[in-house]
Write a protein that holds these residues in place. Structure first.
Motif, PDB file in Angstrom:
ATOM      1  N   ASP A  67      43.533  43.377  32.986  1.00 35.36           N
ATOM      2  CA  ASP A  67      42.597  43.180  34.302  1.00 35.36           C
ATOM      3  C   ASP A  67      41.781  44.606  34.458  1.00 35.36           C
ATOM      4  OD1 ASP A  67      42.046  41.730  36.385  1.00 35.36           O
ATOM      5  OD2 ASP A  67      42.893  43.065  37.753  1.00 35.36           O
ATOM      6  N   THR A  68      42.530  45.714  34.168  1.00 37.85           N
ATOM      7  CA  THR A  68      41.642  46.858  34.524  1.00 37.85           C
ATOM      8  C   THR A  68      40.337  47.233  33.406  1.00 37.85           C
ATOM      9  OG1 THR A  68      43.562  47.910  35.354  1.00 37.85           O
ATOM     10  CG2 THR A  68      41.976  49.379  34.461  1.00 37.85           C
ATOM     11  N   LYS A 100      37.605  44.854  34.454  1.00 37.10           N
ATOM     12  CA  LYS A 100      37.228  45.155  35.607  1.00 37.10           C
ATOM     13  C   LYS A 100      35.925  46.297  35.373  1.00 37.10           C
ATOM     14  CE  LYS A 100      40.327  43.283  38.893  1.00 37.10           C
ATOM     15  NZ  LYS A 100      41.018  43.667  40.090  1.00 37.10           N
ATOM     16  N   THR A 101      36.512  47.314  34.584  1.00 38.69           N
ATOM     17  CA  THR A 101      35.752  48.370  34.069  1.00 38.69           C
ATOM     18  C   THR A 101      34.637  47.828  33.499  1.00 38.69           C
ATOM     19  OG1 THR A 101      37.664  49.675  34.174  1.00 38.69           O
ATOM     20  CG2 THR A 101      35.752  50.588  33.092  1.00 38.69           C
ATOM     21  N   THR A 112      32.085  46.285  35.603  1.00 36.33           N
ATOM     22  CA  THR A 112      31.197  47.500  36.606  1.00 36.33           C
ATOM     23  C   THR A 112      30.276  48.150  35.925  1.00 36.33           C
ATOM     24  OG1 THR A 112      33.610  47.829  37.660  1.00 36.33           O
ATOM     25  CG2 THR A 112      31.969  49.499  37.787  1.00 36.33           C
ATOM     26  N   ILE A 160      30.438  45.470  43.012  1.00 41.16           N
ATOM     27  CA  ILE A 160      31.639  46.100  42.627  1.00 41.16           C
ATOM     28  C   ILE A 160      32.713  45.770  43.561  1.00 41.16           C
ATOM     29  CG2 ILE A 160      32.577  48.588  42.332  1.00 41.16           C
ATOM     30  CD1 ILE A 160      30.564  47.820  40.322  1.00 41.16           C
ATOM     31  N   THR A 161      32.582  45.833  44.686  1.00 42.66           N
ATOM     32  CA  THR A 161      33.473  45.013  45.723  1.00 42.66           C
ATOM     33  C   THR A 161      34.088  43.938  45.436  1.00 42.66           C
ATOM     34  OG1 THR A 161      32.218  46.286  47.492  1.00 42.66           O
ATOM     35  CG2 THR A 161      33.737  44.664  48.359  1.00 42.66           C
ATOM     36  N   TRP A 166      36.424  44.414  41.907  1.00 44.39           N
ATOM     37  CA  TRP A 166      37.624  45.215  42.268  1.00 44.39           C
ATOM     38  C   TRP A 166      38.371  44.487  43.288  1.00 44.39           C
ATOM     39  CZ3 TRP A 166      39.523  48.356  38.535  1.00 44.39           C
ATOM     40  CH2 TRP A 166      38.581  48.779  37.584  1.00 44.39           C
ATOM     41  N   GLU A 167      37.853  43.364  43.795  1.00 43.95           N
ATOM     42  CA  GLU A 167      38.430  42.668  44.718  1.00 43.95           C
ATOM     43  C   GLU A 167      38.918  43.360  45.907  1.00 43.95           C
ATOM     44  OE1 GLU A 167      41.982  41.213  42.490  1.00 43.95           O
ATOM     45  OE2 GLU A 167      40.401  39.712  41.350  1.00 43.95           O
ATOM     46  N   PHE A 168      38.175  44.191  46.585  1.00 42.81           N
ATOM     47  CA  PHE A 168      38.418  44.922  47.747  1.00 42.81           C
ATOM     48  C   PHE A 168      38.082  43.701  48.964  1.00 42.81           C
ATOM     49  CE2 PHE A 168      36.371  48.629  45.298  1.00 42.81           C
ATOM     50  CZ  PHE A 168      37.490  49.208  45.039  1.00 42.81           C
ATOM     51  N   THR A 224      37.589  37.620  47.204  1.00 46.43           N
ATOM     52  CA  THR A 224      36.120  37.392  46.599  1.00 46.43           C
ATOM     53  C   THR A 224      35.703  35.987  46.295  1.00 46.43           C
ATOM     54  OG1 THR A 224      37.476  36.979  44.730  1.00 46.43           O
ATOM     55  CG2 THR A 224      36.692  39.218  44.914  1.00 46.43           C
TER      56      THR A 224
END
Length: 190
Positions: free
Chosen positions: A36-37, A40-41, A44, A86-87, A90-92, A95
């Motif tokens: 996942d990271t 996402k990176t 991004t 980005i929001t 990274w699921e701030f 979504t």
């Protein structure tokens, strides 16, 4: 007040984003576990590349008379679009509801960048000027139709998408034909 060279700023940002994206991509393919990271990176950095490219296109017309506000607006849309994307990545924020907003910002940033590049054409006569204006209108129509389709979750009838296809073809035709016609036209004709 110091003069900001937006073109150089976004070129540097674009080059940095491309290098970072390439490094992350190589790492993910060679050593990553596609977790996942890592994904996402990578998303991004790809977003940074896309929005930097759009902002770069908008910055090209910053110095042209009467276009500073349009240029700044396009750069702002790109910057805000990047933050919104980005929001979402990274699921701030939830979504599912936010996805439409991300797509709308992508459409707007692309349209601003597209129009900015078209506005680099210096029409040699009225015919080219009207061709340029018409093409910009087609870009706006395509963007508005895509935004409407996004908001309604593409729940449009078949005719809507046929019409979108027609305007997209006219958009592409004008985008290609305008600078070519301007290049081969002398100042006295039209």
């Amino acid at each position: 007040m110091q003069h900001v060279n937006y073109k150089k700023l976004f070129l540097r940002l674009l080059i940095a984003a491309l290098c970072i994206s390439a490094a992350i991509g190589i790492f993910v393919f060679l050593a990553g576990d596609y977790g996942d990271t890592e994904i996402k990176t990578l998303l991004t950095t790809l977003s940074l590349v896309g929005y930097s490219l759009s902002a770069l296109c908008c910055s090209t017309i910053y110095e042209k008379e009467g276009l500073k506000l349009f240029s700044l607006t396009g750069m702002a849309v790109s910057g805000i679009g990047f933050l919104v994307t980005i929001t979402a990545i990274w699921e701030f924020i939830d979504t599912e509801d936010f996805f439409k907003t991300v797509i709308i910002f992508m459409i707007l940033a692309t349209a601003f960048g597209h129009i900015s590049l078209l506005l680099l054409v210096k029409p040699k006569n009225n015919t080219i000027k009207y061709l340029l204006i018409t093409t910009v209108v087609f870009v706006c129509i395509v963007a508005m139709m895509l935004i409407k389709a996004t908001v309604t979750e593409f729940d449009e009838d078949e005719f809507y998408f046929r019409l979108l296809g027609v305007f997209t073809i006219l958009d592409v035709l004008g985008t290609i034909a305008t600078p070519i016609a301007n290049k081969i036209t002398d100042k006295t004709s039209g």
